[in-house]
Enzyme design. Structure first.
Site, PDB file in Angstrom:
ATOM      1  N   ASN A 199       0.851  -1.187   0.000  1.00 38.97           N
ATOM      2  CA  ASN A 199       0.000   0.000   0.000  1.00 38.97           C
ATOM      3  C   ASN A 199       0.895   1.250   0.000  1.00 38.97           C
ATOM      4  O   ASN A 199       1.678   1.449   0.934  1.00 38.97           O
ATOM      5  CB  ASN A 199      -0.906  -0.039   1.242  1.00 38.97           C
ATOM      6  CG  ASN A 199      -1.839   1.152   1.295  1.00 38.97           C
ATOM      7  OD1 ASN A 199      -1.418   2.287   1.065  1.00 38.97           O
ATOM      8  ND2 ASN A 199      -3.091   0.915   1.598  1.00 38.97           N
TER       9      ASN A 199
ATOM     10  N   HIS B  18       0.950   6.263   1.748  1.00 35.01           N
ATOM     11  CA  HIS B  18       1.767   7.199   2.531  1.00 35.01           C
ATOM     12  C   HIS B  18       2.749   7.996   1.670  1.00 35.01           C
ATOM     13  O   HIS B  18       3.195   9.063   2.078  1.00 35.01           O
ATOM     14  CB  HIS B  18       2.555   6.458   3.609  1.00 35.01           C
ATOM     15  CG  HIS B  18       1.728   6.087   4.807  1.00 35.01           C
ATOM     16  ND1 HIS B  18       0.419   6.453   4.972  1.00 35.01           N
ATOM     17  CD2 HIS B  18       2.045   5.374   5.922  1.00 35.01           C
ATOM     18  CE1 HIS B  18      -0.029   5.983   6.124  1.00 35.01           C
ATOM     19  NE2 HIS B  18       0.941   5.328   6.721  1.00 35.01           N
TER      20      HIS B  18
ATOM     21  N   HIS C 267      -5.651   3.612  -1.807  1.00 34.85           N
ATOM     22  CA  HIS C 267      -6.986   3.944  -1.296  1.00 34.85           C
ATOM     23  C   HIS C 267      -7.339   5.343  -1.779  1.00 34.85           C
ATOM     24  O   HIS C 267      -6.731   6.324  -1.356  1.00 34.85           O
ATOM     25  CB  HIS C 267      -6.940   3.877   0.235  1.00 34.85           C
ATOM     26  CG  HIS C 267      -8.272   4.109   0.900  1.00 34.85           C
ATOM     27  ND1 HIS C 267      -8.431   4.023   2.258  1.00 34.85           N
ATOM     28  CD2 HIS C 267      -9.501   4.421   0.406  1.00 34.85           C
ATOM     29  CE1 HIS C 267      -9.701   4.265   2.572  1.00 34.85           C
ATOM     30  NE2 HIS C 267     -10.365   4.524   1.457  1.00 34.85           N
TER      31      HIS C 267
ATOM     32  N   ARG D  99      -9.562   8.037  -1.275  1.00 35.07           N
ATOM     33  CA  ARG D  99     -10.543   8.447  -0.267  1.00 35.07           C
ATOM     34  C   ARG D  99     -11.424   9.556  -0.805  1.00 35.07           C
ATOM     35  O   ARG D  99     -11.002  10.357  -1.645  1.00 35.07           O
ATOM     36  CB  ARG D  99      -9.829   8.927   1.007  1.00 35.07           C
ATOM     37  CG  ARG D  99      -9.073   7.840   1.730  1.00 35.07           C
ATOM     38  CD  ARG D  99      -8.506   8.353   3.034  1.00 35.07           C
ATOM     39  NE  ARG D  99      -9.543   8.489   4.030  1.00 35.07           N
ATOM     40  CZ  ARG D  99      -9.718   7.658   5.053  1.00 35.07           C
ATOM     41  NH1 ARG D  99      -8.925   6.634   5.236  1.00 35.07           N
ATOM     42  NH2 ARG D  99     -10.692   7.860   5.903  1.00 35.07           N
TER      43      ARG D  99
ATOM     44  N   ARG E 135      -7.314  12.844   0.591  1.00 34.37           N
ATOM     45  CA  ARG E 135      -6.241  13.353   1.467  1.00 34.37           C
ATOM     46  C   ARG E 135      -4.864  12.873   1.025  1.00 34.37           C
ATOM     47  O   ARG E 135      -3.876  13.497   1.337  1.00 34.37           O
ATOM     48  CB  ARG E 135      -6.502  12.982   2.923  1.00 34.37           C
ATOM     49  CG  ARG E 135      -6.341  11.528   3.233  1.00 34.37           C
ATOM     50  CD  ARG E 135      -6.401  11.290   4.729  1.00 34.37           C
ATOM     51  NE  ARG E 135      -7.739  11.501   5.256  1.00 34.37           N
ATOM     52  CZ  ARG E 135      -8.198  10.878   6.348  1.00 34.37           C
ATOM     53  NH1 ARG E 135      -7.414  10.053   7.009  1.00 34.37           N
ATOM     54  NH2 ARG E 135      -9.414  11.086   6.774  1.00 34.37           N
ATOM     55  N   HIS E 136      -4.783  11.738   0.325  1.00 31.32           N
ATOM     56  CA  HIS E 136      -3.463  11.316  -0.154  1.00 31.32           C
ATOM     57  C   HIS E 136      -3.502  10.952  -1.643  1.00 31.32           C
ATOM     58  O   HIS E 136      -3.051  11.725  -2.472  1.00 31.32           O
ATOM     59  CB  HIS E 136      -2.827  10.225   0.735  1.00 31.32           C
ATOM     60  CG  HIS E 136      -3.745   9.164   1.260  1.00 31.32           C
ATOM     61  ND1 HIS E 136      -4.563   8.421   0.438  1.00 31.32           N
ATOM     62  CD2 HIS E 136      -3.959   8.714   2.522  1.00 31.32           C
ATOM     63  CE1 HIS E 136      -5.232   7.550   1.187  1.00 31.32           C
ATOM     64  NE2 HIS E 136      -4.908   7.711   2.452  1.00 31.32           N
TER      65      HIS E 136
ATOM     66  N   GLU F  46      -8.634   0.395  -3.225  1.00 33.04           N
ATOM     67  CA  GLU F  46      -9.460   0.440  -2.012  1.00 33.04           C
ATOM     68  C   GLU F  46     -10.354   1.654  -2.101  1.00 33.04           C
ATOM     69  O   GLU F  46      -9.884   2.745  -2.443  1.00 33.04           O
ATOM     70  CB  GLU F  46      -8.578   0.642  -0.779  1.00 33.04           C
ATOM     71  CG  GLU F  46      -7.993  -0.587  -0.204  1.00 33.04           C
ATOM     72  CD  GLU F  46      -7.195  -0.240   1.047  1.00 33.04           C
ATOM     73  OE1 GLU F  46      -7.497   0.755   1.734  1.00 33.04           O
ATOM     74  OE2 GLU F  46      -6.246  -0.970   1.307  1.00 33.04           O
TER      75      GLU F  46
ATOM     76  N   THR G 199      -8.170   3.581   8.226  1.00 35.86           N
ATOM     77  CA  THR G 199      -9.386   2.770   8.291  1.00 35.86           C
ATOM     78  C   THR G 199      -9.459   2.102   9.665  1.00 35.86           C
ATOM     79  O   THR G 199      -8.543   1.383  10.055  1.00 35.86           O
ATOM     80  CB  THR G 199      -9.346   1.690   7.186  1.00 35.86           C
ATOM     81  OG1 THR G 199      -8.896   2.295   5.980  1.00 35.86           O
ATOM     82  CG2 THR G 199     -10.699   1.076   6.969  1.00 35.86           C
TER      83      THR G 199
ATOM     84  N   GLU H  92     -11.015  -9.375   2.816  1.00 31.99           N
ATOM     85  CA  GLU H  92      -9.727  -9.051   3.427  1.00 31.99           C
ATOM     86  C   GLU H  92      -9.971  -8.994   4.928  1.00 31.99           C
ATOM     87  O   GLU H  92     -10.756  -8.160   5.413  1.00 31.99           O
ATOM     88  CB  GLU H  92      -9.186  -7.702   2.927  1.00 31.99           C
ATOM     89  CG  GLU H  92      -7.851  -7.368   3.606  1.00 31.99           C
ATOM     90  CD  GLU H  92      -7.187  -6.117   3.037  1.00 31.99           C
ATOM     91  OE1 GLU H  92      -7.414  -5.778   1.864  1.00 31.99           O
ATOM     92  OE2 GLU H  92      -6.439  -5.482   3.802  1.00 31.99           O
TER      93      GLU H  92
ATOM     94  N   HIS I 199      -3.718  -4.753   7.646  1.00 32.45           N
ATOM     95  CA  HIS I 199      -3.857  -3.607   8.555  1.00 32.45           C
ATOM     96  C   HIS I 199      -3.019  -3.813   9.805  1.00 32.45           C
ATOM     97  O   HIS I 199      -3.201  -4.769  10.546  1.00 32.45           O
ATOM     98  CB  HIS I 199      -5.303  -3.308   8.956  1.00 32.45           C
ATOM     99  CG  HIS I 199      -5.503  -1.840   9.216  1.00 32.45           C
ATOM    100  ND1 HIS I 199      -5.056  -1.227  10.359  1.00 32.45           N
ATOM    101  CD2 HIS I 199      -6.042  -0.868   8.448  1.00 32.45           C
ATOM    102  CE1 HIS I 199      -5.336   0.058  10.287  1.00 32.45           C
ATOM    103  NE2 HIS I 199      -5.931   0.310   9.139  1.00 32.45           N
TER     104      HIS I 199
ATOM    105  N   HIS J 299       1.936   0.996   6.113  1.00 35.35           N
ATOM    106  CA  HIS J 299       2.678   1.875   7.014  1.00 35.35           C
ATOM    107  C   HIS J 299       4.077   1.358   7.350  1.00 35.35           C
ATOM    108  O   HIS J 299       5.068   2.100   7.251  1.00 35.35           O
ATOM    109  CB  HIS J 299       1.874   2.099   8.302  1.00 35.35           C
ATOM    110  CG  HIS J 299       2.532   3.041   9.238  1.00 35.35           C
ATOM    111  ND1 HIS J 299       2.343   4.396   9.189  1.00 35.35           N
ATOM    112  CD2 HIS J 299       3.435   2.833  10.221  1.00 35.35           C
ATOM    113  CE1 HIS J 299       3.075   4.977  10.108  1.00 35.35           C
ATOM    114  NE2 HIS J 299       3.747   4.052  10.754  1.00 35.35           N
TER     115      HIS J 299
HETATM  116  N1  PXP Z   1      -5.844  -3.079   4.193  1.00 33.94           N
HETATM  117  C1  PXP Z   1      -6.778  -2.090   4.218  1.00 33.94           C
HETATM  118  C2  PXP Z   1      -8.163  -2.423   3.796  1.00 33.94           C
HETATM  119  C3  PXP Z   1      -6.434  -0.782   4.622  1.00 33.94           C
HETATM  120  O1  PXP Z   1      -7.380   0.178   4.642  1.00 33.94           O
HETATM  121  C4  PXP Z   1      -5.103  -0.511   4.981  1.00 33.94           C
HETATM  122  C5  PXP Z   1      -4.698   0.874   5.395  1.00 33.94           C
HETATM  123  O2  PXP Z   1      -4.886   1.755   4.359  1.00 33.94           O
HETATM  124  C6  PXP Z   1      -4.163  -1.567   4.916  1.00 33.94           C
HETATM  125  C7  PXP Z   1      -4.560  -2.834   4.554  1.00 33.94           C
HETATM  126  C8  PXP Z   1      -2.720  -1.350   5.269  1.00 33.94           C
HETATM  127  O3  PXP Z   1      -2.630  -1.047   6.609  1.00 33.94           O
HETATM  128  P1  PXP Z   1      -1.208  -0.583   7.205  1.00 33.94           P
HETATM  129  O4  PXP Z   1      -0.896   0.726   6.581  1.00 33.94           O
HETATM  130  O5  PXP Z   1      -1.478  -0.512   8.670  1.00 33.94           O
HETATM  131  O6  PXP Z   1      -0.217  -1.647   6.820  1.00 33.94           O
END
Ligand code: PXP
Length: 238
Positions: free
Chosen positions: A7, A10, A43, A45, A49-50, A70, A101, A151, A191, A214
């Site tokens: 992902n 960031h 994602h 949104r 925001r990003h 997403e 999220t 997921e 997540h 992250h």
């Molecule tokens: N899966 C989903 C559905 C998410 O919304 C996110 C965060 O955007 C992630 C995975 C990744 O989470 P993290 O950034 O905590 O690894």
């Protein structure tokens, strides 16, 4: 072996902090793929925001693995997905005030609207994944909504305050994976996963892909994205 979806939201967060043009998530996706990412997740949104609309359109052209979009199950987002045609869509809940999220989708309560979004997207050839907590009722509702994937939200596992609670959360994830497979659902998870907590989840039989943001981007700031992704691939392989 479980695959890795990276992902890159960031990267866009840093860019948007200055409303600038760099760093470009498109470049980040290339480096993540060079490091061994099996997929790229963004994602889009509602508040932008990003990730921006432009990013999604350009990534559709440049991503060589698969693009996981997403998004919330809104009419606006469904229309964008139908235009962009990502390799799959993950429907997530979205609140403007949240930092990230927070919980899974409530498919039990939202079955009719979520089911409609799933139907429209899948009729256009875009498989849909529903981001849900490892809860038996949510799993049944996800199957009723006819999603191809779920997921599993690993946030409670990641945030567990001690080893006993963490083992309990891991057992919920294992049970939910079994139940999902029995219902004909394919299983991803994500997540809050990090280099330190990911291994037990990566070893759960039946999970196809982990989505991690992250922790990888945080390490990438220090060691570079290609290396950060390669190191996460090594950890999930162990
Ligand atoms: N899966 C989903 C559905 C998410 O919304 C996110 C965060 O955007 C992630 C995975 C990744 O989470 P993290 O950034 O905590 O690894």
């Amino acid at each position: 072996m479980v695959s890795l979806g990276v992902n890159i939201d960031h990267v866009a967060t840093v860019r948007q902090a200055r409303r600038a043009v760099e760093p470009d998530p498109v470049a980040a996706a290339v480096l993540a793929e060079l490091g061994g990412a099996d997929g790229i997740t963004v994602h889009l949104r509602e508040d932008r925001r990003h990730i921006q609309d432009r990013d999604v359109h350009v990534l559709r052209e440049t991503v060589r693995t698969h693009l996981n979009l997403e998004m919330a199950a809104t009419a606006e987002m469904v229309a964008i997905a139908l235009q962009v045609k990502p390799d799959y869509v993950t429907l997530v809940p979205e609140k403007r005030t949240e930092v990230t999220t927070e919980g899974g989708l409530d498919v039990v309560v939202g079955l009719s609207s979520i089911g409609q979004a799933v139907e429209r997207l899948q009729a256009a050839g875009i498989p849909v994944s529903l981001f849900i907590d490892p809860n038996p009722e949510q799993l049944k509702a996800a199957a009723q909504a006819e999603a191809k994937f779920i997921e599993l939200h690993t946030g409670r596992y990641a945030d567990a305050p001690n080893e006993v609670e963490r083992a309990k959360e891991l057992a919920y994830l294992a049970g939910a994976t079994e139940q999902a497979l029995a219902l004909g659902l394919r299983v991803n998870a994500g997540h809050g996963l990090t280099y330190w907590n990911v291994s037990p989840v990566a070893r759960l039989a039946g999970i196809e892909e982990l989505n991690i943001g992250h922790s990888i981007i945080a390490r990438a700031v220090l060691v570079g994205l290609e290396r950060a992704v390669r190191e996460m691939k090594q950890v999930i392989r162990l």
